[in-house]
Design an enzyme around this catalytic site. Structure first.
Site, PDB file in Angstrom:
ATOM      1  N   SER A 289      -0.266   6.121  -6.500  1.00 38.15           N
ATOM      2  CA  SER A 289       0.233   7.039  -5.468  1.00 38.15           C
ATOM      3  C   SER A 289       1.744   6.965  -5.337  1.00 38.15           C
ATOM      4  CB  SER A 289      -0.363   6.669  -4.105  1.00 38.15           C
ATOM      5  OG  SER A 289      -1.739   6.563  -4.170  1.00 38.15           O
TER       6      SER A 289
ATOM      7  N   HIS B 243      -1.917  11.655 -10.432  1.00 36.38           N
ATOM      8  CA  HIS B 243      -2.232  11.184  -9.076  1.00 36.38           C
ATOM      9  C   HIS B 243      -3.200  12.140  -8.382  1.00 36.38           C
ATOM     10  CE1 HIS B 243      -0.938  11.057  -4.632  1.00 36.38           C
ATOM     11  NE2 HIS B 243      -1.742  10.036  -4.842  1.00 36.38           N
TER      12      HIS B 243
ATOM     13  N   GLU C  93      -1.375  15.409  -9.162  1.00 36.99           N
ATOM     14  CA  GLU C  93       0.056  15.449  -9.459  1.00 36.99           C
ATOM     15  C   GLU C  93       0.319  14.727 -10.777  1.00 36.99           C
ATOM     16  OE1 GLU C  93       2.596  15.387  -5.606  1.00 36.99           O
ATOM     17  OE2 GLU C  93       1.148  13.755  -5.440  1.00 36.99           O
TER      18      GLU C  93
ATOM     19  N   ASN D  68       2.455  13.453  -0.977  1.00 39.15           N
ATOM     20  CA  ASN D  68       2.650  12.497   0.119  1.00 39.15           C
ATOM     21  C   ASN D  68       3.967  12.707   0.850  1.00 39.15           C
ATOM     22  OD1 ASN D  68       0.264  11.101   0.471  1.00 39.15           O
ATOM     23  ND2 ASN D  68       0.634   9.882  -1.369  1.00 39.15           N
TER      24      ASN D  68
HETATM   25  N1  LIG Z   1      -7.275   5.368  -1.841  1.00 32.53           N
HETATM   26  C1  LIG Z   1      -6.668   6.515  -1.942  1.00 32.53           C
HETATM   27  O1  LIG Z   1      -6.707   7.345  -1.031  1.00 32.53           O
HETATM   28  C2  LIG Z   1      -5.897   6.881  -3.185  1.00 32.53           C
HETATM   29  C3  LIG Z   1      -5.537   8.229  -3.411  1.00 32.53           C
HETATM   30  C4  LIG Z   1      -4.841   8.545  -4.566  1.00 32.53           C
HETATM   31  C5  LIG Z   1      -4.493   7.553  -5.463  1.00 32.53           C
HETATM   32  N2  LIG Z   1      -4.826   6.248  -5.211  1.00 32.53           N
HETATM   33  C6  LIG Z   1      -4.430   5.235  -6.193  1.00 32.53           C
HETATM   34  O2  LIG Z   1      -5.578   4.821  -6.902  1.00 32.53           O
HETATM   35  C7  LIG Z   1      -5.467   3.432  -7.218  1.00 32.53           C
HETATM   36  C8  LIG Z   1      -6.659   2.692  -6.622  1.00 32.53           C
HETATM   37  O3  LIG Z   1      -6.650   2.860  -5.204  1.00 32.53           O
HETATM   38  P1  LIG Z   1      -7.762   2.209  -4.277  1.00 32.53           P
HETATM   39  O4  LIG Z   1      -7.462   2.617  -2.901  1.00 32.53           O
HETATM   40  O5  LIG Z   1      -9.114   2.495  -4.875  1.00 32.53           O
HETATM   41  O6  LIG Z   1      -7.401   0.671  -4.484  1.00 32.53           O
HETATM   42  P2  LIG Z   1      -8.292  -0.629  -4.234  1.00 32.53           P
HETATM   43  O7  LIG Z   1      -7.333  -1.753  -4.191  1.00 32.53           O
HETATM   44  O8  LIG Z   1      -9.277  -0.384  -3.136  1.00 32.53           O
HETATM   45  O9  LIG Z   1      -9.181  -0.732  -5.571  1.00 32.53           O
HETATM   46  C9  LIG Z   1      -8.667  -1.231  -6.759  1.00 32.53           C
HETATM   47  C10 LIG Z   1      -9.827  -1.558  -7.699  1.00 32.53           C
HETATM   48  O10 LIG Z   1      -9.263  -2.143  -8.872  1.00 32.53           O
HETATM   49  C11 LIG Z   1     -10.069  -3.248  -9.254  1.00 32.53           C
HETATM   50  N3  LIG Z   1      -9.242  -4.190 -10.018  1.00 32.53           N
HETATM   51  C12 LIG Z   1      -8.646  -5.326  -9.579  1.00 32.53           C
HETATM   52  N4  LIG Z   1      -7.971  -5.927 -10.597  1.00 32.53           N
HETATM   53  C13 LIG Z   1      -8.152  -5.156 -11.684  1.00 32.53           C
HETATM   54  C14 LIG Z   1      -7.750  -5.267 -13.031  1.00 32.53           C
HETATM   55  N5  LIG Z   1      -6.976  -6.257 -13.442  1.00 32.53           N
HETATM   56  N6  LIG Z   1      -8.132  -4.284 -13.891  1.00 32.53           N
HETATM   57  C15 LIG Z   1      -8.890  -3.248 -13.481  1.00 32.53           C
HETATM   58  N7  LIG Z   1      -9.316  -3.095 -12.204  1.00 32.53           N
HETATM   59  C16 LIG Z   1      -8.954  -4.044 -11.325  1.00 32.53           C
HETATM   60  C17 LIG Z   1     -10.604  -3.817  -7.954  1.00 32.53           C
HETATM   61  O11 LIG Z   1     -11.783  -4.571  -8.166  1.00 32.53           O
HETATM   62  C18 LIG Z   1     -10.835  -2.555  -7.112  1.00 32.53           C
HETATM   63  O12 LIG Z   1     -12.147  -2.038  -7.292  1.00 32.53           O
HETATM   64  C19 LIG Z   1      -4.123   2.968  -6.666  1.00 32.53           C
HETATM   65  O13 LIG Z   1      -3.150   3.035  -7.682  1.00 32.53           O
HETATM   66  C20 LIG Z   1      -3.841   3.974  -5.583  1.00 32.53           C
HETATM   67  O14 LIG Z   1      -2.468   4.147  -5.319  1.00 32.53           O
HETATM   68  C21 LIG Z   1      -5.552   5.901  -4.107  1.00 32.53           C
END
Ligand SMILES: NC(=O)c1ccc[n+]([C@@H]2O[C@H](COP(=O)([O-])OP(=O)(O)OC[C@H]3O[C@@H](n4cnc5c(N)ncnc54)[C@H](O)[C@@H]3O)[C@@H](O)[C@H]2O)c1
Length: 282
Positions: free
Chosen positions: A84, A105, A117, A156
């Site tokens: 993000s 994104h 994005e 954002n």
């Molecule tokens: N949550 C949102 O609303 C949202 C929206 C758009 C983009 N994003 C982006 O998506 C990504 C994930 O967001 P999230 O909220 O699900 O995060 P989160 O921290 O809840 O989940 C991350 C996941 O990655 C896993 N993980 C940990 N270490 C890892 C590794 N070494 N290799 C692979 N996987 C691993 C974890 O077990 C977990 O399931 C981030 O980059 C975030 O910025 C999130």
């Protein structure tokens, strides 16, 4: 599609969620399994054309994951990140496969919101940009391309501009959270599902955006200068916002609210497909 997560509980939850709520149905109404769990990162991406990385939002972790992906995925695969906020130039710095790394994104809730994005890093190739845009369109998303990296990308930044003013209006006692939300859900937001700020400006005056910005220019400039500053997000203010947002639930559970949100967003997307822009699809 193959998914992998180091936390097997998360992986199982993702597969089951997909099977029960997301997977398309065939003619007999049976859900078609199109997402399977991989036993390792290597197995997940070993013969992938496109990889969507959604690991933790931390530069050091993203860099570790990208080093593994660059080794494990076929040379021709695109390595796209859901980040993000992080610049792909930093994630892929020094990586042999940096030309195939890119930000894609998605926007919450990504299973119903089409926009993604796309933002290249300094080393990303034009071919990777074109293939990512093409792939996302092919799977029904609506990719938008940024010309350069900026923190928060576009979505954002726009969201925070509105949230800052909403919090400031609440903080200043100008209106309740419900009234401020009503201004969006029963007002501005109805147009925003079909027109962004530029198309809105263009339809706000008979002479289009030129007339709108000229005729209303002085009041637009005055209001922009009068907008509130960022409120301090201390515990007391967060609690005040929490109490106001609890009241907006009217007793419904957050799960019910999310399901209702997803249903209506899908309905809006379907309406737009049925009645496309009169210039390009009508
Ligand atoms: N949550 C949102 O609303 C949202 C929206 C758009 C983009 N994003 C982006 O998506 C990504 C994930 O967001 P999230 O909220 O699900 O995060 P989160 O921290 O809840 O989940 C991350 C996941 O990655 C896993 N993980 C940990 N270490 C890892 C590794 N070494 N290799 C692979 N996987 C691993 C974890 O077990 C977990 O399931 C981030 O980059 C975030 O910025 C999130």
């Amino acid at each position: 599609v193959r998914a992998w997560d180091p936390d097997s509980g998360v992986l199982e939850q993702a597969i089951s969620w997909h099977e029960h709520d997301l997977a398309a149905e065939d003619d007999s109404g049976t859900r078609v399994r199109s997402l399977t769990a991989a036993a390792s990162l290597e197995q997940a991406v070993g013969d992938a054309d496109y990889v969507q990385e959604s690991g933790p939002e931390r530069l050091d972790v993203k860099r570790e994951i990208y080093a593994l992906l660059d080794r494990a995925a076929p040379d021709a695969a695109v390595l796209a990140s859901s980040t993000s906020a992080i610049d792909m130039s930093s994630i892929a710095q020094g990586l042999a496969g940096a030309p195939r790394c890119i930000v894609a994104h998605p926007v919450n809730p990504p299973h119903v919101v089409p926009v993604v994005e796309v933002c290249a890093g300094q080393a990303t190739s034009q071919d990777t940009v074109l293939r990512t845009m093409g792939f996302l369109r092919e799977v029904g998303q609506s990719p938008l391309l940024l010309a350069r990296y900026i923190p928060g990308f576009v979505v954002n930044r726009l969201q925070m501009a509105l949230l800052r003013e909403a919090l400031s209006l609440l903080d200043g006692g100008v209106a309740s959270a419900d009234a401020i939300d009503a201004a969006v859900r029963d007002g501005l937001g109805l147009r925003w599902a079909i027109m962004g700020p530029f198309a809105v400006a263009n339809t706000n005056a008979d002479g289009g955006a030129r007339e709108y910005l000229t005729r209303y220019g002085p009041s637009i400039t005055y209001l922009m200068g009068d907008l509130g500053a960022s409120p301090v997000l201390d515990a007391a203010f967060i609690e005040r916002v929490g109490r106001a947002t609890d009241a907006l639930e009217h007793g419904a559970s957050r799960t019910d609210l999310r399901e209702w949100r997803d249903r209506l967003v899908r309905g809006i997307v379907a309406l737009k497909a049925d009645d496309p822009h009169p210039g390009t699809g009508g």
